[in-house]
Design a protein around this motif. Structure first.
Motif, PDB file in Angstrom:
ATOM      1  N   GLN A   1       0.841  -1.211   0.000  1.00 47.46           N
ATOM      2  CA  GLN A   1       0.000   0.000   0.000  1.00 47.46           C
ATOM      3  C   GLN A   1       0.874   1.257   0.000  1.00 47.46           C
ATOM      4  O   GLN A   1       0.607   2.216  -0.718  1.00 47.46           O
ATOM      5  N   LYS A   2       1.943   1.215   0.809  1.00 46.98           N
ATOM      6  CA  LYS A   2       2.830   2.386   0.860  1.00 46.98           C
ATOM      7  C   LYS A   2       3.560   2.587  -0.472  1.00 46.98           C
ATOM      8  O   LYS A   2       3.757   3.711  -0.928  1.00 46.98           O
ATOM      9  N   ILE A   3       3.969   1.470  -1.092  1.00 48.03           N
ATOM     10  CA  ILE A   3       4.716   1.574  -2.360  1.00 48.03           C
ATOM     11  C   ILE A   3       3.826   2.136  -3.470  1.00 48.03           C
ATOM     12  O   ILE A   3       4.235   3.019  -4.235  1.00 48.03           O
ATOM     13  N   ILE A   4       2.592   1.634  -3.546  1.00 51.03           N
ATOM     14  CA  ILE A   4       1.684   2.106  -4.615  1.00 51.03           C
ATOM     15  C   ILE A   4       1.290   3.570  -4.351  1.00 51.03           C
ATOM     16  O   ILE A   4       1.245   4.389  -5.275  1.00 51.03           O
ATOM     17  N   THR A   5       1.062   3.905  -3.086  1.00 54.53           N
ATOM     18  CA  THR A   5       0.763   5.313  -2.751  1.00 54.53           C
ATOM     19  C   THR A   5       1.931   6.201  -3.173  1.00 54.53           C
ATOM     20  O   THR A   5       1.748   7.278  -3.753  1.00 54.53           O
ATOM     21  N   TYR A   6       3.137   5.724  -2.893  1.00 54.28           N
ATOM     22  CA  TYR A   6       4.341   6.500  -3.261  1.00 54.28           C
ATOM     23  C   TYR A   6       4.358   6.735  -4.775  1.00 54.28           C
ATOM     24  O   TYR A   6       4.634   7.848  -5.238  1.00 54.28           O
ATOM     25  N   PHE A   7       4.077   5.687  -5.537  1.00 56.56           N
ATOM     26  CA  PHE A   7       4.105   5.814  -7.012  1.00 56.56           C
ATOM     27  C   PHE A   7       3.138   6.914  -7.469  1.00 56.56           C
ATOM     28  O   PHE A   7       3.497   7.764  -8.292  1.00 56.56           O
ATOM     29  N   PHE A   8       1.915   6.909  -6.932  1.00 61.49           N
ATOM     30  CA  PHE A   8       0.929   7.880  -7.400  1.00 61.49           C
ATOM     31  C   PHE A   8       1.196   9.291  -6.864  1.00 61.49           C
ATOM     32  O   PHE A   8       0.875  10.274  -7.520  1.00 61.49           O
ATOM     33  N   LEU A   9       1.780   9.374  -5.670  1.00 62.74           N
ATOM     34  CA  LEU A   9       1.889  10.698  -5.031  1.00 62.74           C
ATOM     35  C   LEU A   9       3.223  11.397  -5.233  1.00 62.74           C
ATOM     36  O   LEU A   9       3.327  12.594  -4.980  1.00 62.74           O
ATOM     37  N   ASN A  10       4.253  10.659  -5.657  1.00 63.73           N
ATOM     38  CA  ASN A  10       5.580  11.296  -5.613  1.00 63.73           C
ATOM     39  C   ASN A  10       5.735  12.565  -6.481  1.00 63.73           C
ATOM     40  O   ASN A  10       6.568  13.402  -6.151  1.00 63.73           O
ATOM     41  N   PRO A  11       4.943  12.785  -7.537  1.00 60.38           N
ATOM     42  CA  PRO A  11       5.098  14.081  -8.234  1.00 60.38           C
ATOM     43  C   PRO A  11       4.505  15.258  -7.461  1.00 60.38           C
ATOM     44  O   PRO A  11       4.797  16.406  -7.774  1.00 60.38           O
ATOM     45  N   VAL A  12       3.640  14.977  -6.465  1.00 57.37           N
ATOM     46  CA  VAL A  12       2.976  16.092  -5.775  1.00 57.37           C
ATOM     47  C   VAL A  12       3.351  16.243  -4.307  1.00 57.37           C
ATOM     48  O   VAL A  12       3.045  17.265  -3.685  1.00 57.37           O
ATOM     49  N   GLU A  13       4.001  15.220  -3.739  1.00 60.92           N
ATOM     50  CA  GLU A  13       4.328  15.302  -2.304  1.00 60.92           C
ATOM     51  C   GLU A  13       5.684  14.695  -2.030  1.00 60.92           C
ATOM     52  O   GLU A  13       6.038  13.685  -2.636  1.00 60.92           O
ATOM     53  N   ILE A  14       6.433  15.279  -1.100  1.00 58.66           N
ATOM     54  CA  ILE A  14       7.635  14.615  -0.603  1.00 58.66           C
ATOM     55  C   ILE A  14       7.186  13.863   0.638  1.00 58.66           C
ATOM     56  O   ILE A  14       6.809  14.475   1.644  1.00 58.66           O
ATOM     57  N   THR A  15       7.159  12.589   0.551  1.00 55.99           N
ATOM     58  CA  THR A  15       6.701  11.786   1.701  1.00 55.99           C
ATOM     59  C   THR A  15       7.942  11.202   2.375  1.00 55.99           C
ATOM     60  O   THR A  15       8.670  11.865   3.064  1.00 55.99           O
ATOM     61  N   SER A  16       8.182   9.936   2.146  1.00 58.86           N
ATOM     62  CA  SER A  16       9.432   9.297   2.570  1.00 58.86           C
ATOM     63  C   SER A  16       9.535   8.049   1.717  1.00 58.86           C
ATOM     64  O   SER A  16       8.577   7.671   1.035  1.00 58.86           O
ATOM     65  N   CYS A  17      10.692   7.430   1.756  1.00 58.80           N
ATOM     66  CA  CYS A  17      10.821   6.170   1.037  1.00 58.80           C
ATOM     67  C   CYS A  17       9.769   5.202   1.609  1.00 58.80           C
ATOM     68  O   CYS A  17       9.614   5.111   2.828  1.00 58.80           O
ATOM     69  N   PRO A  18       9.053   4.477   0.746  1.00 60.84           N
ATOM     70  CA  PRO A  18       7.993   3.601   1.277  1.00 60.84           C
ATOM     71  C   PRO A  18       8.518   2.467   2.159  1.00 60.84           C
ATOM     72  O   PRO A  18       7.750   1.847   2.890  1.00 60.84           O
ATOM     73  N   PHE A  19       9.814   2.216   2.109  1.00 62.34           N
ATOM     74  CA  PHE A  19      10.364   1.136   2.937  1.00 62.34           C
ATOM     75  C   PHE A  19      10.742   1.623   4.335  1.00 62.34           C
ATOM     76  O   PHE A  19      11.189   0.834   5.154  1.00 62.34           O
ATOM     77  N   LEU A  20      10.574   2.899   4.569  1.00 63.44           N
ATOM     78  CA  LEU A  20      10.915   3.452   5.884  1.00 63.44           C
ATOM     79  C   LEU A  20       9.746   3.266   6.844  1.00 63.44           C
ATOM     80  O   LEU A  20       8.611   3.634   6.536  1.00 63.44           O
ATOM     81  N   GLU A  21      10.031   2.695   7.998  1.00 62.97           N
ATOM     82  CA  GLU A  21       8.999   2.484   9.025  1.00 62.97           C
ATOM     83  C   GLU A  21       9.565   3.029  10.330  1.00 62.97           C
ATOM     84  O   GLU A  21      10.501   2.443  10.887  1.00 62.97           O
ATOM     85  N   GLY A  22       9.038   4.124  10.820  1.00 65.95           N
ATOM     86  CA  GLY A  22       9.657   4.756  11.987  1.00 65.95           C
ATOM     87  C   GLY A  22      11.080   5.164  11.603  1.00 65.95           C
ATOM     88  O   GLY A  22      11.283   5.875  10.627  1.00 65.95           O
ATOM     89  N   GLN A  23      12.042   4.620  12.340  1.00 64.56           N
ATOM     90  CA  GLN A  23      13.448   4.919  11.991  1.00 64.56           C
ATOM     91  C   GLN A  23      14.142   3.682  11.436  1.00 64.56           C
ATOM     92  O   GLN A  23      15.368   3.589  11.475  1.00 64.56           O
TER      93      GLN A  23
END
Ligand code: SF4
Length: 248
Positions: free
Chosen positions: A72-94
């Motif tokens: 879910q995080k990876i697919i969200t990253y794919f769709f959102l990365n042109p509009v938002e700086i989120t984080s790498c989808p593999f990052l969980e906490g630290q």
């Protein structure tokens, strides 16, 4: 010219030798520690096909609850990365959820000389400007803060021992990884050229189909830019099928 679950299954089944060579190449890089642990994991790095495969294998072998949340995080990253700086989808906490299989880009970050890092950053800026122009030609102006965003040069990574690593050794390792991945010939090229060396694109295209994934991304990004409404994206993410059933 596109990947199917069947091709990915075949690659996973037949790539043991290349994955072993990849591990040996990663081992040429010294172990490191970072004072700002994962602080810079704000983007999914580019990778070669051979680097993507162990991560796909890891996803397939995870328990389904963990896999579904990560997908879910990876697919969200794919769709959102042109509009938002989120984080790498593999990052969980630290923590990095795929740390033993993290990519060359993650392993080498903080080890390059400043001059080399700036040259790589300039190349990335050029690519992002090009992408921005392509979106603009489709009537979508991407947010400036996303287009201008760059992970800064890092002085916080240190090697664990006295070992010092230079640009020449890093470039040699990078070239070697490219060479190992080239063993997959045209598939290595597809991944770089048609999927922009982006695992989130590959997994989204496997999930929805290549053309459909591109069309969905265009519509979602356009709507996000104009209305900031995430309802449609949230609905898509909630209804994702278990991709890994198709990969096993
Ligand atoms: S793969 Fe792991 S180490 Fe690399 S950017 Fe993502 S979270 Fe950070």
């Amino acid at each position: 010219m596109t990947f199917s679950p069947h091709i990915i299954r075949e690659l996973l089944r037949t790539s043991d030798h290349q994955l072993q060579e990849l591990k040996e190449t990663y081992a040429l890089l010294p172990a490191t520690r970072c004072r700002r642990k994962t602080h810079c994991c704000s983007m999914l790095p580019e990778m070669t096909l051979v680097e993507a495969l162990p991560v796909i294998r890891r996803l397939v072998e995870m328990n389904s609850a963990m896999r579904n949340s990560l997908i879910q995080k990876i697919i969200t990253y794919f769709f959102l990365n042109p509009v938002e700086i989120t984080s790498c989808p593999f990052l969980e906490g630290q923590e990095c959820r795929i740390y033993p299989d993290r990519f060359f880009g993650c392993r080498s970050y903080g080890l390059w000389s400043r001059a080399r890092y700036e040259a790589l950053a300039a190349r990335d800026r050029k690519a992002k400007k090009h992408l921005q122009e392509q979106w603009k030609s489709l009537g979508v102006s991407l947010p400036k803060k996303v287009v201008d965003f760059q992970v800064p040069y890092c002085l916080c990574v240190e090697t664990n021992g006295p070992e010092v690593i230079d640009d020449k050794t890093l470039l040699k390792a990078s070239d070697r990884i490219e060479e190992i991945s080239s063993h997959f010939s045209s598939r290595h090229q597809w991944f770089a050229r048609r999927y922009f060396s982006d695992l989130s694109f590959l997994l989204s295209a496997l999930m929805f189909g290549y053309t459909q994934a591109v069309q969905m991304k265009f519509t979602l990004v356009r709507d996000m830019v104009h209305t900031k409404d995430r309802t449609e994206l949230d609905k898509i993410i909630q209804e994702l099928p278990d991709l890994c059933e198709a990969l096993t």
